[in-house]
Write a protein that holds these residues in place. Sequence first.
Motif, PDB file in Angstrom:
ATOM      1  N   SER A 128      -8.396   4.548  27.692  1.00  0.00           N
ATOM      2  CA  SER A 128      -9.074   3.621  26.784  1.00  0.00           C
ATOM      3  C   SER A 128     -10.585   3.804  26.865  1.00  0.00           C
ATOM      4  N   LEU A 129     -11.225   3.493  25.758  1.00  0.00           N
ATOM      5  CA  LEU A 129     -12.681   3.447  25.694  1.00  0.00           C
ATOM      6  C   LEU A 129     -13.095   2.324  24.763  1.00  0.00           C
ATOM      7  N   ARG A 130     -14.272   1.812  24.982  1.00  0.00           N
ATOM      8  CA  ARG A 130     -14.826   0.795  24.089  1.00  0.00           C
ATOM      9  C   ARG A 130     -16.179   1.276  23.585  1.00  0.00           C
ATOM     10  N   LEU A 131     -16.264   1.489  22.304  1.00  0.00           N
ATOM     11  CA  LEU A 131     -17.522   1.882  21.692  1.00  0.00           C
ATOM     12  C   LEU A 131     -18.279   0.644  21.247  1.00  0.00           C
ATOM     13  N   SER A 132     -19.592   0.722  21.346  1.00  0.00           N
ATOM     14  CA  SER A 132     -20.456  -0.361  20.890  1.00  0.00           C
ATOM     15  C   SER A 132     -21.465   0.179  19.893  1.00  0.00           C
ATOM     16  N   CYS A 133     -21.873  -0.659  18.976  1.00  0.00           N
ATOM     17  CA  CYS A 133     -22.922  -0.299  18.021  1.00  0.00           C
ATOM     18  C   CYS A 133     -23.875  -1.480  17.927  1.00  0.00           C
ATOM     19  N   ALA A 134     -25.069  -1.281  18.435  1.00  0.00           N
ATOM     20  CA  ALA A 134     -26.085  -2.326  18.417  1.00  0.00           C
ATOM     21  C   ALA A 134     -27.005  -2.115  17.228  1.00  0.00           C
ATOM     22  N   ALA A 135     -27.168  -3.159  16.454  1.00  0.00           N
ATOM     23  CA  ALA A 135     -28.002  -3.086  15.258  1.00  0.00           C
ATOM     24  C   ALA A 135     -29.349  -3.743  15.502  1.00  0.00           C
ATOM     25  N   SER A 136     -30.378  -3.149  14.964  1.00  0.00           N
ATOM     26  CA  SER A 136     -31.702  -3.755  14.980  1.00  0.00           C
ATOM     27  C   SER A 136     -32.311  -3.599  13.592  1.00  0.00           C
ATOM     28  N   GLY A 137     -33.135  -4.537  13.240  1.00  0.00           N
ATOM     29  CA  GLY A 137     -33.741  -4.504  11.920  1.00  0.00           C
ATOM     30  C   GLY A 137     -32.944  -5.245  10.865  1.00  0.00           C
ATOM     31  N   LEU A 138     -31.793  -5.764  11.264  1.00  0.00           N
ATOM     32  CA  LEU A 138     -31.020  -6.607  10.364  1.00  0.00           C
ATOM     33  C   LEU A 138     -30.113  -7.501  11.190  1.00  0.00           C
ATOM     34  N   SER A 139     -29.612  -8.536  10.546  1.00  0.00           N
ATOM     35  CA  SER A 139     -28.611  -9.385  11.160  1.00  0.00           C
ATOM     36  C   SER A 139     -27.254  -8.968  10.625  1.00  0.00           C
ATOM     37  N   LEU A 140     -26.302  -8.747  11.524  1.00  0.00           N
ATOM     38  CA  LEU A 140     -24.991  -8.263  11.086  1.00  0.00           C
ATOM     39  C   LEU A 140     -24.224  -9.267  10.241  1.00  0.00           C
ATOM     40  N   ASP A 141     -24.544 -10.531  10.402  1.00  0.00           N
ATOM     41  CA  ASP A 141     -23.824 -11.566   9.663  1.00  0.00           C
ATOM     42  C   ASP A 141     -23.947 -11.305   8.166  1.00  0.00           C
ATOM     43  N   GLY A 142     -22.787 -11.177   7.504  1.00  0.00           N
ATOM     44  CA  GLY A 142     -22.793 -10.940   6.070  1.00  0.00           C
ATOM     45  C   GLY A 142     -22.824  -9.482   5.668  1.00  0.00           C
ATOM     46  N   TRP A 143     -22.708  -8.584   6.647  1.00  0.00           N
ATOM     47  CA  TRP A 143     -22.687  -7.157   6.348  1.00  0.00           C
ATOM     48  C   TRP A 143     -21.332  -6.556   6.708  1.00  0.00           C
ATOM     49  N   GLY A 144     -20.848  -5.670   5.865  1.00  0.00           N
ATOM     50  CA  GLY A 144     -19.676  -4.893   6.230  1.00  0.00           C
ATOM     51  C   GLY A 144     -20.028  -3.910   7.326  1.00  0.00           C
TER      52      GLY A 144
END
Length: 121
Positions: free
Chosen positions: A16-32
Amino acid sequence: VQLQASGGGSVQPGGSLRLSCAASGLSLDGWGIGWIRQAAGKEREGVACISYDDRNTYYADSVKGRFTISRDNARDTFYLEMNNLKHEDTATYFCAVGGVSCAGRGRGDHWGEGTLVTVSS
């Protein structure tokens, strides 16, 4: 907008592995959001996507029952939990945000640089 994918690595089949994606410059709420992969010498493939309103989740047939996509809007981070990994899951995994579709080759407005997952005995 910047997306930073992490969590890739080498794992044995069944692992098993867990990938992460951290966003900056926007708020993920409301984005696909979505994860799209590309194996060496193969076409890009949409793996798992969630619609902007969280009402629709898509998984490629090849990963159904093994992979789970989720998000933490408070942390502006989303994840791909991958279980029972197989040799054929070996690929570079890209995270994408905005205008995301997992159909066919997958698409998105903003992309991370990708993280390599290698499944090998």
